[in-house]
Design a protein around this motif. Sequence first.
Motif, PDB file in Angstrom:
ATOM      1  N   THR A  60      -3.751  -2.681   4.739  1.00 38.45           N
ATOM      2  CA  THR A  60      -2.615  -1.927   4.022  1.00 38.45           C
ATOM      3  C   THR A  60      -3.485  -0.799   3.687  1.00 38.45           C
ATOM      4  O   THR A  60      -4.339  -0.912   2.839  1.00 38.45           O
ATOM      5  N   GLN A  61      -2.933   0.387   3.875  1.00 36.22           N
ATOM      6  CA  GLN A  61      -3.696   1.666   3.429  1.00 36.22           C
ATOM      7  C   GLN A  61      -3.320   2.153   2.087  1.00 36.22           C
ATOM      8  O   GLN A  61      -1.907   1.892   1.752  1.00 36.22           O
ATOM      9  N   VAL A  62      -4.129   2.406   1.136  1.00 33.05           N
ATOM     10  CA  VAL A  62      -4.033   2.930  -0.101  1.00 33.05           C
ATOM     11  C   VAL A  62      -4.703   4.174   0.045  1.00 33.05           C
ATOM     12  O   VAL A  62      -5.850   4.328   0.034  1.00 33.05           O
ATOM     13  N   THR A  63      -4.065   5.132  -0.520  1.00 27.63           N
ATOM     14  CA  THR A  63      -4.529   6.478  -0.637  1.00 27.63           C
ATOM     15  C   THR A  63      -4.197   7.098  -2.261  1.00 27.63           C
ATOM     16  O   THR A  63      -2.901   6.945  -2.404  1.00 27.63           O
ATOM     17  N   GLY A  79       0.903  -1.152  -0.006  1.00 25.71           N
ATOM     18  CA  GLY A  79      -0.010   0.126   0.074  1.00 25.71           C
ATOM     19  C   GLY A  79       1.045   1.301   0.230  1.00 25.71           C
ATOM     20  O   GLY A  79       2.097   1.397   0.178  1.00 25.71           O
ATOM     21  N   GLY A  80       0.306   2.406  -0.029  1.00 25.18           N
ATOM     22  CA  GLY A  80       0.801   3.746  -0.040  1.00 25.18           C
ATOM     23  C   GLY A  80      -0.100   4.785  -0.836  1.00 25.18           C
ATOM     24  O   GLY A  80      -1.212   4.748  -1.116  1.00 25.18           O
ATOM     25  N   LEU A  81       0.884   5.704  -1.119  1.00 23.60           N
ATOM     26  CA  LEU A  81       0.204   7.271  -1.645  1.00 23.60           C
ATOM     27  C   LEU A  81       0.584   7.161  -3.127  1.00 23.60           C
ATOM     28  O   LEU A  81       1.649   6.942  -3.412  1.00 23.60           O
ATOM     29  N   VAL A  82      -0.451   7.330  -4.088  1.00 21.97           N
ATOM     30  CA  VAL A  82      -0.239   7.382  -5.442  1.00 21.97           C
ATOM     31  C   VAL A  82      -1.186   8.373  -5.899  1.00 21.97           C
ATOM     32  O   VAL A  82      -2.283   8.617  -5.551  1.00 21.97           O
ATOM     33  N   GLN A  83      -0.727   9.030  -6.970  1.00 21.48           N
ATOM     34  CA  GLN A  83      -1.636  10.003  -7.704  1.00 21.48           C
ATOM     35  C   GLN A  83      -2.795   9.229  -8.361  1.00 21.48           C
ATOM     36  O   GLN A  83      -2.537   8.134  -8.923  1.00 21.48           O
TER      37      GLN A  83
END
Length: 124
Positions: free
Chosen positions: A118-121, A9-13
Motif C-alpha cells: 500500500t502506498q504511503v506518501t 495507505g494514503g497521502l498525509v502531511q
Amino acid sequence: QVQLVESGGGLVQAGGSLRLSCAASGLAFSSYTMGWFRQAPGKEREFVADISRNGGTIRHGDSVKGRFTISRDNAKNTVSLQMNNLKPEDTAVYSCAASAVWPGVIEARQFEYWGQGTQVTVSS
C-alpha cells in the motif's frame, strides 16, 4: 492459498499519522512472525518492524523507532502498523509479510509470503 492484503495507505502531511492494516488468510496466522517492509522508488527494500507469533517480541527499524508501532490481533488475523510523526522520507510502498520462523537476522528472504503493498506518501 495464502493472502495478505494491506490497507490504510494514503497521502498525509509531514507530522501526521496513518495506521496500516494487513489482513491474512489461508495460513495459521498465530504460527507466523509478521513483518512490515517498505520500498521507496530507486531504493532497496527496508525493514520497518516485525512481531513474534504471540506478540511478545517486537523489533523496529532504526529509522522508525519511537514513531512507528507494530501490533497484531491473532483472533482477527491482522497485523497493524501505527505510524506517527510521519516524515517525507517515510514515503514508500509498505508491504506486510509472513515468516514461519523468528528471523535471527532480519532479511526479507526469511519471509515466505508477501502482500501487494500500500502506498504511503508524506508531503512536506
